[in-house]
Write a protein that holds these residues in place. Sequence first.
Motif, mmCIF file in Angstrom:
data_model
loop_
_atom_site.group_PDB
_atom_site.id
_atom_site.type_symbol
_atom_site.label_atom_id
_atom_site.label_comp_id
_atom_site.label_asym_id
_atom_site.label_seq_id
_atom_site.Cartn_x
_atom_site.Cartn_y
_atom_site.Cartn_z
ATOM 1 N N PRO A 252 0.816 -1.227 0.000
ATOM 2 C CA PRO A 252 0.000 0.000 0.000
ATOM 3 C C PRO A 252 0.843 1.267 0.000
ATOM 4 N N LEU A 253 1.940 1.261 0.762
ATOM 5 C CA LEU A 253 2.795 2.446 0.835
ATOM 6 C C LEU A 253 3.661 2.580 -0.409
ATOM 7 N N ALA A 254 4.142 1.453 -0.932
ATOM 8 C CA ALA A 254 5.004 1.503 -2.109
ATOM 9 C C ALA A 254 4.238 2.003 -3.327
ATOM 10 N N TYR A 255 3.008 1.507 -3.524
ATOM 11 C CA TYR A 255 2.228 1.939 -4.679
ATOM 12 C C TYR A 255 1.772 3.382 -4.517
ATOM 13 N N ARG A 256 1.507 3.795 -3.300
ATOM 14 C CA ARG A 256 1.142 5.196 -3.052
ATOM 15 C C ARG A 256 2.316 6.110 -3.363
ATOM 16 N N ARG A 257 3.546 5.660 -2.966
ATOM 17 C CA ARG A 257 4.752 6.435 -3.261
ATOM 18 C C ARG A 257 4.989 6.522 -4.764
ATOM 19 N N ASN A 258 4.840 5.382 -5.465
ATOM 20 C CA ASN A 258 5.060 5.373 -6.910
ATOM 21 C C ASN A 258 4.060 6.266 -7.634
ATOM 22 N N LYS A 259 2.813 6.289 -7.134
ATOM 23 C CA LYS A 259 1.796 7.148 -7.742
ATOM 24 C C LYS A 259 2.177 8.612 -7.589
ATOM 25 N N LYS A 260 2.679 8.992 -6.391
ATOM 26 C CA LYS A 260 3.067 10.381 -6.167
ATOM 27 C C LYS A 260 4.257 10.758 -7.041
ATOM 28 N N GLN A 261 5.227 9.817 -7.173
ATOM 29 C CA GLN A 261 6.390 10.111 -7.997
ATOM 30 C C GLN A 261 5.993 10.269 -9.459
ATOM 31 N N ALA A 262 5.003 9.501 -9.890
ATOM 32 C CA ALA A 262 4.530 9.618 -11.262
ATOM 33 C C ALA A 262 3.646 10.847 -11.450
ATOM 34 N N ASN A 263 3.223 11.441 -10.314
ATOM 35 C CA ASN A 263 2.428 12.675 -10.330
ATOM 36 C C ASN A 263 1.123 12.512 -11.108
ATOM 37 N N ASP A 264 0.484 11.366 -10.908
ATOM 38 C CA ASP A 264 -0.816 11.165 -11.538
ATOM 39 C C ASP A 264 -1.802 10.624 -10.520
ATOM 40 N N GLY A 265 -3.022 10.502 -10.904
ATOM 41 C CA GLY A 265 -4.065 10.059 -9.998
ATOM 42 C C GLY A 265 -4.211 8.563 -9.981
ATOM 43 N N SER A 266 -5.297 8.140 -9.348
ATOM 44 C CA SER A 266 -5.574 6.708 -9.271
ATOM 45 C C SER A 266 -5.824 6.145 -10.655
ATOM 46 N N SER A 267 -5.433 4.916 -10.855
ATOM 47 C CA SER A 267 -5.616 4.264 -12.145
ATOM 48 C C SER A 267 -6.186 2.875 -11.922
ATOM 49 N N ASP A 268 -6.721 2.313 -13.006
ATOM 50 C CA ASP A 268 -7.227 0.952 -12.919
ATOM 51 C C ASP A 268 -6.117 -0.012 -12.540
ATOM 52 N N GLY A 269 -4.904 0.238 -13.059
ATOM 53 C CA GLY A 269 -3.784 -0.635 -12.735
ATOM 54 C C GLY A 269 -3.459 -0.627 -11.257
ATOM 55 N N GLU A 270 -3.523 0.537 -10.633
ATOM 56 C CA GLU A 270 -3.246 0.639 -9.204
ATOM 57 C C GLU A 270 -4.302 -0.099 -8.388
ATOM 58 N N LEU A 271 -5.567 0.054 -8.794
ATOM 59 C CA LEU A 271 -6.634 -0.637 -8.083
ATOM 60 C C LEU A 271 -6.519 -2.147 -8.261
ATOM 61 N N ASP A 272 -6.152 -2.597 -9.458
ATOM 62 C CA ASP A 272 -5.943 -4.024 -9.685
ATOM 63 C C ASP A 272 -4.836 -4.551 -8.787
#
Length: 453
Positions: A252-272
């Motif tokens: 949960p923390l790693a994917y949240r960090r990667n999302k912030k670094q990518a500077n984008d919002g939630s995606s279907d891939g993240e939810l999957d």
Amino acid sequence: MGDIRQSLLPRDVLSAAKELLYHLDIYICNMVQSGRQPPQVDSKTLDLIEEFILHTPKDRNTPVRRMSALQELQLLEIMCSCFQEQSRDTVRQLMFSALFNLQGNQADESRMALLSKLVSMAVAVGRVPILECAATWLQRTHCLYCVRLAQVLVDDYCSMVPGSGPTLHNIHSASPRFCCQFIAAVTTLYDLTSEELTPPMELLQMIVSWIQDDPRLVLITFLNSPLSGSQPISSLDVTPLGGLIRWCIKAPLAYRRNKKQANDGSSDGELDAARLFSALHLSVLQVFMLLPNILNEKGLFGRLALLQMESVAALTSDLSRLLDQADKHTHAATSDTHAAPQLALDRLAQALQVAMASGALLCSREDLRAICSRLPHNNLLQLVLSGPVMYYNNIHTPPLAYSPHAAHSPIPAHPTLPPHTPHTPLAAHPAPHAQYPAQPFMTGMPFPFRPGH
């Protein structure tokens, strides 16, 4: 085999390699048949392998022999046939060891390159004897080389060639031993410290599917190996449980960090990914529930820790660092500001509780409190650190999460613990909360809380 060298020198590179494999097979068969104990390939034979198969020159005056890509492919096909046609497992294992056991010399790079290509081909064409030999190699080899082999397979079947994933996926029924060691290697390789070291979605989906199909898969090496109280230094863990727990807790923390670094919002891939890690967490807890009976049957309950305290301490240290980073990068409260950290801590609490109850983790309450002392408050974790160890035998509710199978495919059944065991169910299935599924204990279920116990 020392006098064979002169007959091999005039031959072309492929013919010499093929001839040497033929003689190596005969040599090992004779050695096994003679009953020599322990059966061991001599150094002169290993030198021939390095010179004529791995193409490492023995002196400066010997020209370097190189195979073309076509000749190398032909050699791999010859080796596949050689291992497939040899019916005795002892001979196959000795031959594989002679070819690929690392010697700490300049030929090791050639060994690793040839081994990686051979195992990848064995996956592609379903050569089970080679996969079984590779499983033994993974069990005995330094983990740094094991993750190199795992990386090649992930690149070949999960990254480079689209649609090739099912080829690797289907080997779990052919060689469970290899799959178990492969999972141990990839959980060591992908430690979620960066986006590059986060497991590809196809790999994650495949591992979840394997374990849901057969929870005992991750225990195969443990079940089939004579074990003492310790493993060889720097080898892979005897089960991938520790690595799988690290994935579930840090995700949960790693994917949240990667999302912030990518500077984008939630995606279907993240939810999957969130759903897959949730399903994986449930499956790992179910594997733990298999252990009490298994450890008792082996006479190892309370004597052998399948989850090492050092591994748990390293995990809590990593988790503390990830939580600190999450706090520093949080500028405004959002719906998932607290969801991801609390989910990680909830999963840690559940894993610790079930691991201790199942006999996989042997430690005192004081030790556990010490290694968790830097973590922020979490209700579940506080209960685990304060209350007594309990057995749970009702981890049966399927996750409200992604499953790679059709909807009618059930989660495999697991054996119940003895009837005298306390009967307190643990809610391991997630309920949606923001982007990540939360995983609390079931509301209304009793949990004995004894401060200071």
